[in-house]
Design a protein around this motif. Structure first.
Motif, PDB file in Angstrom:
ATOM      1  N   GLU A 463      16.358  64.737   3.465  1.00 58.18           N
ATOM      2  CA  GLU A 463      15.190  64.440   2.660  1.00 58.18           C
ATOM      3  C   GLU A 463      15.610  63.616   1.443  1.00 58.18           C
ATOM      4  OE1 GLU A 463      11.938  67.594   2.948  1.00 58.18           O
ATOM      5  OE2 GLU A 463      13.732  68.793   2.569  1.00 58.18           O
ATOM      6  N   GLN A 464      14.629  63.073   0.751  1.00 60.06           N
ATOM      7  CA  GLN A 464      14.815  62.298  -0.474  1.00 60.06           C
ATOM      8  C   GLN A 464      15.445  60.928  -0.201  1.00 60.06           C
ATOM      9  OE1 GLN A 464      14.996  65.054  -4.333  1.00 60.06           O
ATOM     10  NE2 GLN A 464      16.977  64.587  -3.494  1.00 60.06           N
ATOM     11  N   GLY A 465      15.273  60.055  -1.190  1.00 57.37           N
ATOM     12  CA  GLY A 465      15.897  58.751  -1.150  1.00 57.37           C
ATOM     13  C   GLY A 465      15.471  57.932   0.047  1.00 57.37           C
ATOM     14  N   ARG A 466      16.262  56.931   0.342  1.00 62.02           N
ATOM     15  CA  ARG A 466      15.967  56.042   1.470  1.00 62.02           C
ATOM     16  C   ARG A 466      16.066  56.775   2.801  1.00 62.02           C
ATOM     17  NH1 ARG A 466      12.925  51.712   2.515  1.00 62.02           N
ATOM     18  NH2 ARG A 466      13.900  50.239   3.934  1.00 62.02           N
ATOM     19  N   ALA A 467      16.808  57.891   2.828  1.00 70.10           N
ATOM     20  CA  ALA A 467      16.960  58.651   4.066  1.00 70.10           C
ATOM     21  C   ALA A 467      15.630  59.172   4.592  1.00 70.10           C
ATOM     22  CB  ALA A 467      17.912  59.827   3.842  1.00 70.10           C
TER      23      ALA A 467
END
Length: 484
Positions: A463-467
């Protein structure tokens, strides 16, 4: 007192709920924070239908325009941050300073995903015929069911909902029962930002009814869940059974290793911070500190002294470090585990129960609790307690410390305190966790960095960020060939 409502298809409603639930302040059980409707399967069905109806127009909207709405929500959240932070503290007991930090993180998450509307979503590949245009595009999955926990009632919903919306999905969100009032207040921010009707729908209620109805609904294309391992496994089975995409973030039994060459003052300070802040109610909290045997006495003395100096107080106090646990059920579970730890042969060094002060008698407070002489195979070393409890485990050298650290079913976060470069790299090569820290605490991750675990801590997604784009979109491969 706040009377919360569900939000379905752009309308605030109690739906078909026949009962309401009441949230008491865990720091002062004489205070009622609010009520919310106990929605059921019919309300979930209405919410999913609303999300399905809103999907075509939302996914067709230009991504920068979707981002602009998220950016607007960030500004509104900042404007109301003080009031929402206080509500969050009163509902689930998080110290006010940490609650304010969570609100800042929420605004940062909204702004980050607002920017996703301007970033690339595909790649171009060389075509073997030398004439065609071969490229990929990312498209939304559809309707996303979002099931969130009580311990981060603003940040975790936003790091799920914001990317879902940024990439063109619509959402049905069910918050945890102990965070329904804060969830309602956050939903009001999203609605005020101008999201079209049905794009985000909010349904309060019990996990056993509203939650299961959402997870099982055939109109939900993907499920993102944060919570216990037992429930997460049921979510996965249900999703697999009907071919829905799923993402799970679950428990942790996070270790910090303290090497003999470490800065012991720093290690003690950060280990206690990670173990005790938010009353240990973080999936990334340190629950085991594995110490090289030669420094166990001096390090234990440091930990005990720091633990006894921690400020246990009403979480609305500006200097509060350690507040109450979230509810009576959690309180009883932690205290029972502490008793079993003593019965299993561990030595209780400090804490172990409620504070001996009348001022805190009306809340679910547990003193910061430390054990030593803890067997690596015992419950204190193996099971997530989700409370202010830290187990000290002795190890004969780094190799044994790493083996003890890895010998659990979880793999969310791990840390080592050392000044030795070789030890650092040995830890980085060997530690079995999704997040690794060198001379830092296990808790916490930057809002733009990937978050998630391995083994039974997650579904091996991030989860989070570009991921986040990997979960909330599907890849289309496209070939365009000219006719001449």
């Amino acid at each position: 007192m706040i009377a919360a409502h569900c939000y379905i298809g752009g309308t605030w409603t109690e739906g078909q709920a026949r009962e309401t639930a009441t949230r008491l302040n865990p720091a002062d059980l004489s205070e009622t924070v609010g009520t919310y409707p106990l929605a059921g399967a019919a309300d979930v069905d209405a919410a999913v239908r609303a999300a399905r109806a809103a999907l075509p127009a939302w996914r067709a909207m230009a991504a920068p325009a979707r981002g602009e709405l998220l950016f607007r929500a960030a500004g509104l959240l900042e404007r109301e941050a003080g009031a929402i932070a206080e509500l969050l503290t009163r509902e689930m007991g998080k110290p006010i300073g940490e609650a304010e930090g969570e609100l800042k993180r929420g605004a940062a998450l909204l702004r980050y995903y607002a920017g996703e509307g301007m970033r690339a979503v595909g790649e171009v590949y060389p075509a073997s015929d030398g004439r065609s245009l071969l490229y990929t595009n990312r498209v939304p999955i559809g309707v996303v069911g979002v099931v969130t926990p009580w311990n981060f009632p603003v940040a975790i919903p936003l790091w799920k909902i914001a990317p879902a919306l940024a990439y063109g999905n619509t959402v049905v969100w069910k918050p945890a029962e102990d965070a329904g009032i804060t969830g309602y207040r956050l939903m009001r921010i999203l609605a005020e930002a101008g999201l079209p009707e049905g794009v985000v729908n909010f349904v309060t209620g019990a996990g056993g009814e509203a939650g299961e109805a959402l997870v099982a609904h055939p109109g939900v294309d993907a499920l993102t869940f944060t919570g216990s391992n037992a429930v997460g496994k049921r979510v996965a089975l249900e999703a697999v059974g009907r071919g829905a995409k799923y993402q799970l973030e679950m428990g942790g039994k996070n270790p910090s290793i303290v090497a003999a060459d470490a800065d012991l003052e720093l290690a003690a300070e950060l280990t206690l911070s990670a173990a005790m802040r938010s009353a240990g109610q973080k999936c990334t909290a340190t629950s085991r500190v594995i110490v090289e045997r030669e420094i166990v006495p001096v390090f234990t003395e440091l930990l005990v002294a720091k633990a006894r100096s921690l400020k246990l107080s009403n979480p609305l106090a500006r200097d509060c470090v350690l507040g109450p646990v979230v509810n009576g059920r959690q309180n009883e579970s932690i205290v029972a585990a502490i008793r079993r730890g003593t019965a299993d042969g561990a030595r209780l060094l400090t804490g172990g129960g409620p504070p001996r002060t009348q001022a805190l008698a009306s809340g679910y407070y547990i003193e910061p609790t430390l054990f030593d002489r803890v067997d690596p195979g015992s419950e204190l070393s193996q099971q997530e307690l989700f409370g202010p409890v830290l187990a000290i485990v002795a190890a004969d050298g780094l190799e044994q410390a790493l083996a003890i650290a890895n010998d659990v079913k979880y793999g969310l976060s791990a840390a080592i305190f050392t000044k030795d470069l070789d030890r650092m790299f040995r830890f980085l090569r060997t530690a079995q966790a999704g997040m690794l820290k060198i001379n830092g605490e296990t808790a916490g991750v930057e809002p733009h960095a990937p978050f998630g675990g391995i083994k039974q801590s997650s579904s091996h997604s991030r989860e989070q960020g570009r991921a986040a784009i990997e979960f909330y979109t599907s890849v289309q491969t496209i070939a365009v060939t000219p006719t001449e």
